[in-house]
Design a protein around this motif. Structure first.
Motif: not given
Length: 200
Positions: A88-89, A91, A99
């Motif tokens: 997630y970090r 992207g 998402r």
């Protein structure tokens, strides 16, 4: 698509990594977490276990390592949550997970306070031993610590073998070794195995 409601983590900081990850999978409909023991090595009193964790919907697989099967399972659960957050970090995306769901999942994890900024060293590092692992287990789950006692020795003074018991509640194990420390670790390893069998 409707945004997933965060809700409050249910006292996750007091839970194990396995239970937090199970709650995460249930809350965000990630499906069933599949744990499989893939390797077991070492002597009976000092084994190392390798546990694979797969979640099909996420499309990722991790391996946990531990001095017991349960410890390897917890390590795998932690690594899976860590990988979700790092994806997630960065992207990235996880398989077919929208998402918005990944964002909500990671926000929920942050509220839990379960993850640190890095992955802890595996419990098989030399700095950790069965006696240390057992003490840590007792401190987090019980009000008493194991009681170790040398019950006998054998052999000549320059090459003694020590026999030590480990008592925890009504459970007693015995270990032997060429030093008190070695005997203690063997006894602690056997106690960890008993505790693991009780948990499974």
């Amino acid at each position: 698509m409707a945004e997933v409601s965060l809700g409050e983590p249910s006292a996750a900081q007091e839970k194990t990594f396995v239970s937090v990850f199970h709650e995460l999978c249930t809350k965000f409909d990630f499906g069933v977490a599949m744990y499989n023991l893939v390797a077991e090595q070492g002597e009976p009193h000092s084994r190392t276990f390798l546990m694979n964790l797969t979640v099909d919907m996420l499309g990722i697989s991790v391996e946990g390592i531990g001095l017991t099967k349960m410890q390897a399972k917890h390590d795998a659960a932690y690594k899976m949550m860590f990988q979700i957050r790092e994806t997630y970090r960065a992207g990235g995306t996880l398989n077919s997970v929208p998402r918005v769901k990944l964002v909500s999942c990671c926000e929920w994890l942050e509220k839990c306070g379960t993850l640190k900024e890095d992955i802890p060293k595996p419990p098989t590092e030399p700095t950790l031993n069965p006696a240390g692992v057992l003490t840590e287990w007792c401190l987090t789950r019980l009000s008493n610590l194991p009681d170790y006692r040398v019950v006998r020795t054998s052999g000549p003074s320059h090459s003694k073998t020590y026999f030590m018991t480990c008592k925890l509640g009504d459970r007693v194990t015995e270990g032997e070794g060429k030093s008190k420390k070695a005997a203690k670790n063997v006894a602690a390893g056997k106690m960890l195995q008993i505790l693991e069998d009780e948990e499974l």
